[in-house]
Design a protein around this motif. Structure first.
Motif, PDB file in Angstrom:
ATOM      1  N   SER A 125      14.415 -72.415 -65.523  1.00 16.59           N
ATOM      2  CA  SER A 125      13.044 -71.846 -65.116  1.00 16.59           C
ATOM      3  C   SER A 125      12.877 -71.972 -63.789  1.00 16.59           C
ATOM      4  O   SER A 125      12.481 -73.147 -63.396  1.00 16.59           O
ATOM      5  N   PRO A 186       2.054 -70.311 -59.860  1.00 13.78           N
ATOM      6  CA  PRO A 186       1.963 -70.179 -61.275  1.00 13.78           C
ATOM      7  C   PRO A 186       2.190 -71.409 -61.980  1.00 13.78           C
ATOM      8  O   PRO A 186       1.429 -71.662 -62.950  1.00 13.78           O
ATOM      9  N   ASP A 202       1.976 -66.671 -65.798  1.00  8.51           N
ATOM     10  CA  ASP A 202       3.250 -66.900 -66.154  1.00  8.51           C
ATOM     11  C   ASP A 202       4.112 -67.417 -65.135  1.00  8.51           C
ATOM     12  O   ASP A 202       4.159 -66.583 -64.093  1.00  8.51           O
ATOM     13  N   GLN A 204       6.855 -66.743 -64.411  1.00  8.46           N
ATOM     14  CA  GLN A 204       7.827 -65.762 -63.833  1.00  8.46           C
ATOM     15  C   GLN A 204       6.987 -64.694 -63.039  1.00  8.46           C
ATOM     16  O   GLN A 204       7.520 -63.648 -62.325  1.00  8.46           O
ATOM     17  N   SER A 277       9.780 -72.330 -74.404  1.00 13.76           N
ATOM     18  CA  SER A 277       9.633 -71.138 -73.435  1.00 13.76           C
ATOM     19  C   SER A 277       7.980 -71.522 -73.061  1.00 13.76           C
ATOM     20  O   SER A 277       7.354 -72.315 -73.453  1.00 13.76           O
ATOM     21  N   PHE A 278       7.556 -70.936 -72.047  1.00 11.97           N
ATOM     22  CA  PHE A 278       6.207 -70.966 -71.526  1.00 11.97           C
ATOM     23  C   PHE A 278       5.113 -70.940 -72.514  1.00 11.97           C
ATOM     24  O   PHE A 278       4.212 -71.424 -72.637  1.00 11.97           O
ATOM     25  N   ILE A 279       5.306 -69.714 -73.451  1.00  8.73           N
ATOM     26  CA  ILE A 279       4.542 -69.427 -74.085  1.00  8.73           C
ATOM     27  C   ILE A 279       4.376 -70.381 -75.300  1.00  8.73           C
ATOM     28  O   ILE A 279       3.368 -71.211 -75.771  1.00  8.73           O
TER      29      ILE A 279
END
Ligand SMILES: NC(=O)c1ccc[n+]([C@@H]2O[C@H](COP(=O)([O-])OP(=O)(O)OC[C@H]3O[C@@H](n4cnc5c(N)ncnc54)[C@H](O)[C@@H]3O)[C@@H](O)[C@H]2O)c1
Ligand SMILES: Nc1ncnc2c1ncn2[C@@H]1O[C@H](COP(=O)(O)OP(=O)(O)OP(=O)(O)O)[C@@H](O)[C@H]1O
Length: 294
Positions: A125, A186, A202, A204, A277-279
């Protein structure tokens, strides 16, 4: 495989995690280099049979390292960033701290996660950072004049507000009458900025966010900008000085110092396990989706 290891503190349950990591690396016949102060703390607290190489500064690291392990919490990861800088060495956070928002490995899943990582089963990431320059030049902020989370200006030694005159790409935006102003990446959007009412961004997304700290101008709201924006801040107030912070590091600056904040020319690679994941982190760490009505 060449591995760097860094930690800040050693407490009662550190030993098992450090030994688990060292055993896993030994199985892979990895070359292990440990930050000298952390190695000294480890040697004071536990029997280590092998003599490990050590490093003390960024200059003793280079791109020949495959991974850089940080053992601690988010604060330790932020300090690890000051060793890795623009070397492009993936950082693996092992959370033995409190929240561990930025960490790759939660201590409860350490063995399984380590096996995946050492077998190359991970993704990267890529995280943007901010750099800071001041006029007049401040030696206090160099050479670590960058931040993974945020750059912030805060009032210092006073309860009075400061005024933060703010320009975006040399265009006057506003003057925040407040306790301070956060310029967040972010990554930092879930840290200090979030606590001051900023949005979650996010990692990204190619953005930054300006989040005022307790603004007295009641119409002041967080502002999300493209991360190509160049910010100019000028602080004034009743006291003659104010605090500039870059992640966990602070510097005292004189009022009217011109501060230029922009995207850093390098990024930090945070290692991420395939099923993370970020989520998923938002759900695990900020408990999103935990509403009993769901
Ligand atoms: N009121 C606040 O929320 C507040 C105040 C100061 C600093 N901070 C954050 O703490 C960071 C320094 O961390 P520290 O451990 O040295 O300070 P610390 O010991 O004061 O801990 C700050 C807390 O913020 C968490 N944190 C840090 N970075 C985060 C991120 N990117 N997303 C979500 N949570 C994050 C840490 O896990 C820790 O629980 C700063 O960069 C800033 O983002 C938060
Ligand atoms: N000033 C300190 N003195 C001694 N131990 C500390 C100190 N600050 C943090 N620690 C301990 O060292 C470990 C790493 O600290 P770090 O700041 O990285 O994590 P944390 O802030 O506790 O956790 P997180 O940042 O994930 O919420 C933590 O387990 C913490 O308990």
């Amino acid at each position: 495989m060449k591995i760097g290891i860094y930690g800040q503190f050693y407490h009662e349950n550190s030993e098992i995690y450090i030994q688990t990591l060292l055993d896993a690396l030994q199985k892979k016949e990895a070359e292990v280099v440990i930050e000298e102060n952390f190695l000294a703390i480890i040697n004071q607290n536990q029997e280590i049979t092998k003599n490990f190489s050590e490093f003390s500064t960024f200059t003793e690291l280079d791109s020949s390292f495959d991974l850089f392990f940080s053992i601690g919490g988010d604060g330790t990861i932020l300090k690890a960033v000051t060793f890795v800088r623009d070397l492009g060495i993936p950082i693996v956070g092992i959370n033995t701290g409190r929240l561990g928002f930025l960490a790759t490995i939660q201590k409860e899943e350490m063995t399984e996660s380590l096996n995946q990582i050492l077998d190359g089963e991970y993704s990267i990431s890529e995280r943007s950072l901010l750099t800071v320059e001041t006029f007049p030049k401040s030696e206090e902020i160099h050479p670590l004049n960058f931040a993974l989370n945020e750059v912030a200006v805060n009032r210092r030694n006073t309860t009075s507000m400061i005024k933060v005159e703010t320009l975006v790409n040399n265009n006057y935006l506003t003057s925040y009458w407040s306790d301070g102003l956060i310029v967040s990446t972010p990554t930092g959007s879930t840290g200090y900025s979030l606590s001051c009412g900023g949005p979650v961004i996010d990692p990204q997304a190619n953005n930054i966010v300006l989040t005022p700290i307790a603004p007295h101008n009641l119409n002041a709201r967080p502002l999300v900008l493209p991360d190509s924006s160049v910010l100019t801040l000028k602080v004034s107030g009743r006291e003659n000085t104010f605090l500039l912070s870059m992640d966990s590091r602070i510097a005292t600056l004189d009022n009217e110092t011109k501060i230029i904040i922009k995207k850093a020319p390098f990024t930090i690679q945070l290692l991420q396990l395939h099923d993370d994941s970020f989520i998923k982190t938002l759900r695990k760490k900020l408990l999103w989706g935990e509403d009993k009505r769901n």
